[in-house]
Design a protein around this motif. Structure first.
Motif, mmCIF file in Angstrom:
data_model
loop_
_atom_site.group_PDB
_atom_site.id
_atom_site.type_symbol
_atom_site.label_atom_id
_atom_site.label_comp_id
_atom_site.label_asym_id
_atom_site.label_seq_id
_atom_site.Cartn_x
_atom_site.Cartn_y
_atom_site.Cartn_z
ATOM 1 N N VAL A 101 0.854 -1.184 0.000
ATOM 2 C CA VAL A 101 0.000 0.000 0.000
ATOM 3 C C VAL A 101 0.893 1.238 0.000
ATOM 4 O O VAL A 101 1.932 1.262 0.665
ATOM 5 C CB VAL A 101 -0.963 0.008 1.203
ATOM 6 C CG1 VAL A 101 -0.199 0.023 2.513
ATOM 7 C CG2 VAL A 101 -1.915 1.186 1.135
ATOM 8 N N GLU A 102 0.503 2.244 -0.767
ATOM 9 C CA GLU A 102 1.338 3.428 -0.914
ATOM 10 C C GLU A 102 0.458 4.643 -1.177
ATOM 11 O O GLU A 102 -0.435 4.600 -2.032
ATOM 12 C CB GLU A 102 2.321 3.231 -2.077
ATOM 13 C CG GLU A 102 3.172 4.441 -2.379
ATOM 14 C CD GLU A 102 4.026 4.239 -3.613
ATOM 15 O OE1 GLU A 102 4.704 5.200 -4.021
ATOM 16 O OE2 GLU A 102 4.006 3.127 -4.177
ATOM 17 N N VAL A 103 0.693 5.718 -0.438
ATOM 18 C CA VAL A 103 -0.038 6.962 -0.665
ATOM 19 C C VAL A 103 0.553 7.644 -1.887
ATOM 20 O O VAL A 103 1.738 7.997 -1.909
ATOM 21 C CB VAL A 103 0.045 7.882 0.566
ATOM 22 C CG1 VAL A 103 -0.673 9.200 0.279
ATOM 23 C CG2 VAL A 103 -0.565 7.191 1.782
ATOM 24 N N MET A 104 -0.260 7.815 -2.917
ATOM 25 C CA MET A 104 0.203 8.415 -4.165
ATOM 26 C C MET A 104 0.268 9.933 -4.080
ATOM 27 O O MET A 104 1.233 10.557 -4.501
ATOM 28 C CB MET A 104 -0.720 8.000 -5.308
ATOM 29 C CG MET A 104 -0.810 6.503 -5.530
ATOM 30 S SD MET A 104 -2.182 6.048 -6.633
ATOM 31 C CE MET A 104 -1.724 6.893 -8.144
ATOM 32 N N LYS A 112 -5.141 9.922 -2.737
ATOM 33 C CA LYS A 112 -5.161 8.711 -3.545
ATOM 34 C C LYS A 112 -4.181 7.710 -2.944
ATOM 35 O O LYS A 112 -3.017 8.042 -2.704
ATOM 36 C CB LYS A 112 -4.788 9.011 -4.992
ATOM 37 C CG LYS A 112 -5.823 9.852 -5.725
ATOM 38 C CD LYS A 112 -5.437 10.071 -7.172
ATOM 39 C CE LYS A 112 -6.494 10.899 -7.896
ATOM 40 N NZ LYS A 112 -6.130 11.153 -9.309
ATOM 41 N N VAL A 113 -4.674 6.502 -2.706
ATOM 42 C CA VAL A 113 -3.862 5.464 -2.075
ATOM 43 C C VAL A 113 -3.815 4.244 -2.986
ATOM 44 O O VAL A 113 -4.844 3.626 -3.272
ATOM 45 C CB VAL A 113 -4.437 5.068 -0.702
ATOM 46 C CG1 VAL A 113 -3.563 3.989 -0.058
ATOM 47 C CG2 VAL A 113 -4.535 6.286 0.212
ATOM 48 N N THR A 133 -4.873 -4.992 -8.139
ATOM 49 C CA THR A 133 -4.088 -3.777 -8.021
ATOM 50 C C THR A 133 -4.973 -2.594 -8.401
ATOM 51 O O THR A 133 -5.743 -2.667 -9.356
ATOM 52 C CB THR A 133 -2.860 -3.810 -8.942
ATOM 53 O OG1 THR A 133 -2.047 -4.926 -8.597
ATOM 54 C CG2 THR A 133 -2.045 -2.533 -8.816
ATOM 55 N N GLY A 134 -4.878 -1.517 -7.650
ATOM 56 C CA GLY A 134 -5.688 -0.349 -7.952
ATOM 57 C C GLY A 134 -5.379 0.789 -6.996
ATOM 58 O O GLY A 134 -4.352 0.773 -6.308
ATOM 59 N N TYR A 135 -6.265 1.773 -6.966
ATOM 60 C CA TYR A 135 -6.093 2.867 -6.004
ATOM 61 C C TYR A 135 -7.444 3.398 -5.563
ATOM 62 O O TYR A 135 -8.434 3.330 -6.283
ATOM 63 C CB TYR A 135 -5.220 3.991 -6.572
ATOM 64 C CG TYR A 135 -5.791 4.744 -7.746
ATOM 65 C CD1 TYR A 135 -6.592 5.880 -7.561
ATOM 66 C CD2 TYR A 135 -5.516 4.348 -9.056
ATOM 67 C CE1 TYR A 135 -7.105 6.587 -8.633
ATOM 68 C CE2 TYR A 135 -6.031 5.044 -10.142
ATOM 69 C CZ TYR A 135 -6.810 6.163 -9.923
ATOM 70 O OH TYR A 135 -7.323 6.862 -10.988
ATOM 71 N N HIS A 136 -7.482 3.906 -4.339
ATOM 72 C CA HIS A 136 -8.681 4.465 -3.740
ATOM 73 C C HIS A 136 -8.609 5.987 -3.747
ATOM 74 O O HIS A 136 -7.547 6.559 -3.492
ATOM 75 C CB HIS A 136 -8.840 3.990 -2.292
ATOM 76 C CG HIS A 136 -8.905 2.501 -2.142
ATOM 77 N ND1 HIS A 136 -9.993 1.758 -2.507
ATOM 78 C CD2 HIS A 136 -7.989 1.625 -1.660
ATOM 79 C CE1 HIS A 136 -9.765 0.481 -2.246
ATOM 80 N NE2 HIS A 136 -8.554 0.372 -1.744
ATOM 81 N N ILE A 151 -10.557 2.625 -8.122
ATOM 82 C CA ILE A 151 -10.207 2.310 -9.503
ATOM 83 C C ILE A 151 -9.309 1.084 -9.510
ATOM 84 O O ILE A 151 -8.290 1.046 -8.823
ATOM 85 C CB ILE A 151 -9.467 3.480 -10.170
ATOM 86 C CG1 ILE A 151 -10.282 4.769 -10.055
ATOM 87 C CG2 ILE A 151 -9.165 3.146 -11.632
ATOM 88 C CD1 ILE A 151 -11.641 4.717 -10.688
ATOM 89 N N MET A 152 -9.695 0.066 -10.272
ATOM 90 C CA MET A 152 -8.891 -1.150 -10.400
ATOM 91 C C MET A 152 -8.119 -1.114 -11.716
ATOM 92 O O MET A 152 -8.678 -0.788 -12.753
ATOM 93 C CB MET A 152 -9.780 -2.377 -10.342
ATOM 94 C CG MET A 152 -10.384 -2.595 -8.977
ATOM 95 S SD MET A 152 -11.698 -3.828 -9.016
ATOM 96 C CE MET A 152 -12.882 -2.996 -10.062
#
Length: 322
Positions: A101-104, A112-113, A133-136, A151-152
């Motif tokens: 997990v990584e904070v974008m 966005k994570v 894999t995706g981001y929230h 988003i996946m």
């Protein structure tokens, strides 16, 4: 291409849409008043990651109330998400984990994570283990940060031990010989096949294209035991909600024919930031305990009515067994 190709075709799709919340961080006194006010409204990476772990725990324990507290109430699928999570928690015991997990990026208005999430079935009916894999996208609400959209970008099917399922296109070709497919006069080729657990997928593209770079796609899904364990209508509703959740653009659905054991529909995506514009026609039907979904997808503007109707007729002629 940024399409729905990787979207899971399973009622458990919403498991990948884990929603999180967090509190705000206080800043040091050396900042100016304006800077301090702004920084106080930006969550720390540590807080965001901690909330991700707390949310996964609530989901694994089946605590729907705690889970829903993390969802932004202005999300267009708030109520639908609650209903599906309740159904999932009653029917399954699952193990979910986020190995990465990584904070974008983050500001006082949005964060966005990026994540990789693995979900394995412990108990329950048919289910496709997966790694997504995706981001929230998180937004604040009444002093707390909550997920507004997810988003996946990639889906990998896993076996019962959590290992990626190997693809064998030749096996897919052997099985497809038992089916009756209808294409147009152009040359189509089978470019991808997967038989992970309870789901079989065949993907056809035009000659010169591939599943990684295509303009038109013909897909067949066979979902073992999904009709007897979930049911056609329930599965389709979950699938539509999952597709809607996966885009931040305009998506519209239209049903052409609807019966207990068959549904023919289309969806059109426009002006999405993540997905390309696309038009899809599909036929979902039951055969014994199983469900079959056959789809034709075209990138770009919506198809003319004549082209759309021709593909609908081809999908209606598809037979799972000769």
């Amino acid at each position: 291409m940024k399409t729905y190709r990787a979207v899971l075709v399973s009622i458990m799709m919403l498991i990948s849409l884990v929603l999180f919340g967090c509190t705000h961080e206080e800043t040091g006194s050396k900042k100016s008043k304006e800077e301090s006010k702004t920084q106080a409204n930006i969550p720390s990476d540590k807080e965001l990651i901690a909330v991700i772990n707390d949310n996964l725990k609530a989901f694994d324990e089946g605590n729907v109330d705690k889970y829903m507290e993390t969802i932004h109430t202005q999300s267009p699928l708030y109520e639908q998400s609650k209903k599906l999570v309740e159904e999932i928690s009653k029917a399954y015991k699952l193990k979910t984990e986020i190995p990465n997990v990584e904070v974008m990026e983050k500001s006082e208005k949005e964060a966005k994570v990026k994540f990789i999430q693995k979900t394995i079935k412990i108990e329950g009916p048919a289910f496709q283990n997966n790694e997504i894999t995706g981001y929230h996208v998180l937004r604040p609400e009444k002093g707390k940060w909550k997920i507004y959209n997810t988003i996946m970008t990639k889906t990998v099917f896993l076996d019962e031990n959590g290992n990626p399922v190997e693809t064998n296109v030749q096996d897919g070709k052997d099985q497809i010989e038992k089916m009756d497919l209808k294409f147009d006069d152009r040359k189509w080729k089978l470019d991808y096949f997967n038989s992970a657990n309870v789901e079989y997928i065949w993907e056809f593209v035009l000659e010169g294209e591939s599943v990684e770079n295509w303009t038109e796609l013909y897909t067949i899904h066979r979902l073992e035991k999904m009709n007897s364990t979930v049911g056609l209508k329930t599965w389709l509703e979950a699938y539509k909600q999952s597709l809607t959740k996966a885009t931040n653009g305009q998506i519209t659905f239209h049903t052409f024919e609807s019966a207990d054991q068959e549904e023919i529909y289309e969806f059109i995506v426009k002006d999405a930031k993540v997905q390309d514009d696309q038009h899809e026609v599909a036929r979902l039907f039951a055969q014994g305990d199983d469900l079959y979904l056959v789809r034709y997808t075209k990138l770009g503007e919506a198809m003319p009515d004549k082209t759309r109707d021709e593909w609908i007729q081809r999908l209606k002629q598809f037979k799972a067994q000769k």
